[in-house]
Enzyme design. Structure first.
Site, PDB file in Angstrom:
ATOM      1  N   HIS A 292      -7.029  -4.390  10.562  1.00  0.00           N
ATOM      2  CA  HIS A 292      -6.850  -4.218   9.118  1.00  0.00           C
ATOM      3  C   HIS A 292      -5.587  -4.933   8.634  1.00  0.00           C
ATOM      4  CE1 HIS A 292      -4.589  -0.085   9.611  1.00  0.00           C
ATOM      5  NE2 HIS A 292      -3.702  -1.044   9.500  1.00  0.00           N
TER       6      HIS A 292
ATOM      7  N   ASN B  12      -6.919  -2.333  14.653  1.00  0.00           N
ATOM      8  CA  ASN B  12      -8.351  -2.537  14.390  1.00  0.00           C
ATOM      9  C   ASN B  12      -8.604  -3.746  13.479  1.00  0.00           C
ATOM     10  OD1 ASN B  12      -7.489  -1.647  11.897  1.00  0.00           O
ATOM     11  ND2 ASN B  12      -8.850   0.129  11.787  1.00  0.00           N
TER      12      ASN B  12
ATOM     13  N   ASP C 163       0.814  -1.213   0.000  1.00  0.00           N
ATOM     14  CA  ASP C 163       0.000   0.000   0.000  1.00  0.00           C
ATOM     15  C   ASP C 163       0.848   1.264   0.000  1.00  0.00           C
ATOM     16  OD1 ASP C 163       0.953  -0.463   2.562  1.00  0.00           O
ATOM     17  OD2 ASP C 163      -1.004  -0.551   3.522  1.00  0.00           O
TER      18      ASP C 163
ATOM     19  N   GLU D 274      -9.407  -1.540   5.660  1.00  0.00           N
ATOM     20  CA  GLU D 274      -9.975  -1.197   6.957  1.00  0.00           C
ATOM     21  C   GLU D 274     -11.221  -2.037   7.221  1.00  0.00           C
ATOM     22  OE1 GLU D 274      -8.366   0.527   8.908  1.00  0.00           O
ATOM     23  OE2 GLU D 274      -7.604   2.416   8.100  1.00  0.00           O
TER      24      GLU D 274
HETATM   25  C1  GLP Z   1      -0.212   0.397   8.558  1.00  0.00           C
HETATM   26  C2  GLP Z   1       0.073  -0.434   7.321  1.00  0.00           C
HETATM   27  C3  GLP Z   1      -0.118  -1.909   7.586  1.00  0.00           C
HETATM   28  C4  GLP Z   1       0.586  -2.303   8.862  1.00  0.00           C
HETATM   29  C5  GLP Z   1      -0.001  -1.525  10.011  1.00  0.00           C
HETATM   30  C6  GLP Z   1       0.561  -1.917  11.378  1.00  0.00           C
HETATM   31  O1  GLP Z   1      -1.538   0.645   8.741  1.00  0.00           O
HETATM   32  N1  GLP Z   1      -0.723  -0.049   6.211  1.00  0.00           N
HETATM   33  O2  GLP Z   1       0.356  -2.663   6.476  1.00  0.00           O
HETATM   34  O3  GLP Z   1       0.455  -3.672   9.079  1.00  0.00           O
HETATM   35  O4  GLP Z   1       0.282  -0.170   9.767  1.00  0.00           O
HETATM   36  O5  GLP Z   1       1.679  -1.164  11.682  1.00  0.00           O
HETATM   37  P1  GLP Z   1       2.669  -1.444  12.880  1.00  0.00           P
HETATM   38  O6  GLP Z   1       3.478  -2.629  12.432  1.00  0.00           O
HETATM   39  O7  GLP Z   1       3.488  -0.212  12.978  1.00  0.00           O
HETATM   40  O8  GLP Z   1       1.860  -1.721  14.065  1.00  0.00           O
END
Ligand code: GLP
Length: 255
Positions: A138, A136, A67, A143
């Site tokens: 995702h 959440n 993404d 989402e």
């Molecule tokens: C963002 C990314 C996700 C990732 C998530 C969790 O939202 N788009 O791909 O998994 O963050 O991030 P973290 O690993 O910092 O908790």
């Protein structure tokens, strides 16, 4: 699902690195799906180490990222493009032609998304997709409420995600509200998914993901449908689970 519960973030990163390194060694021209966020940073450090110390070769890989934020140019310090180059690609033998990351400034977002899907197909599909999970539930930027069959497209970010991200931006006006993301359906077509989660902040999401209903309200729960989902989480992220996982044996915790 293969669920491995490890002691802490360091062992999680070691284990994830073993899986990715083995994939690259066994199939040097693999197509790998990369994720951003804090979670895979330890994994990326270990991949860099393996490149520097034992010559792990990245030159034949094709990569796709999950993404990117809409409205951020690749050079913006919070863009996922910048993240990938500074946390991994700049330190290994990868060139731009191997790398695919959705473009946050694409003029025609819909055709860009279709092009992205086509490129994945032309590359023969993704062999191994690394995934994190949002608090959440995702995956990528799918989402809660995302269609479980969705393809690469633009998504409005949940207000929780926007709030979670705001701390990274000096200029609050630049905090993105939209992202281009591979769909849940796109992600599920990868031959193997490797989902990583660490810390108490992820405990509830992991309970829903692994033990809850498969629902669009927890897009990560779709891993239950995947033919080879490999989940590596630490004790804290596993703390809300009712089941324990030990060498592939799954049993209720209270037995
Ligand atoms: C963002 C990314 C996700 C990732 C998530 C969790 O939202 N788009 O791909 O998994 O963050 O991030 P973290 O690993 O910092 O908790």
């Amino acid at each position: 699902m293969l669920v491995e519960v490890v002691d802490n973030y360091e062992t999680l990163s070691d284990r994830a690195a073993e899986v990715v390194i083995q994939q690259i060694r066994e199939k040097p021209d693999s197509t790998l799906g990369f994720a951003t966020g804090g979670t895979p940073k330890g994994l990326y450090n270990r991949l860099i180490e393996a490149h520097e110390e034992s010559g792990l070769d990245f030159s034949k890989l094709t990569t796709f990222n999950l993404d990117e934020y809409v409205g951020l140019p690749p050079e913006h310090e919070q863009s996922y493009a910048r993240y990938m180059w500074s946390n991994l690609f700049n330190h290994v033998n990868v060139t731009e032609s191997q790398v695919h990351i959705p473009h946050g400034m694409a003029e025609d977002v819909d055709s860009h998304c279709q092009w992205y899907e086509r490129r994945i197909e032309e590359a023969g599909g993704i062999d191994l997709q690394i995934l994190g999970v949002g608090a959440n539930g995702h995956i990528a930027f799918n989402e809660p409420g995302s269609s479980l069959g969705s393809r690469t497209r633009i998504k409005t970010l949940a207000s929780k995600t926007v709030k979670d991200n705001a701390r990274y931006f000096e200029d609050q006006d630049m905090v993105p509200e939209y992202a281009i993301t591979m769909g849940v359906g796109t992600i599920m077509e990868a031959d193997e998914v490797l989902l990583l989660a660490s810390g108490e902040r992820k405990a509830e999401a992991m309970k829903k993901t692994l033990e809850g209903h498969i629902t669009a309200m927890t897009p990560a729960s779709m891993v239950q449908m995947h033919r080879f989902a490999h989940i590596v989480i630490d004790e804290e992220a596993a703390s809300e689970l009712d089941y324990q996982h030990h060498h592939g044996i799954v049993e209720p915790k209270d037995e």
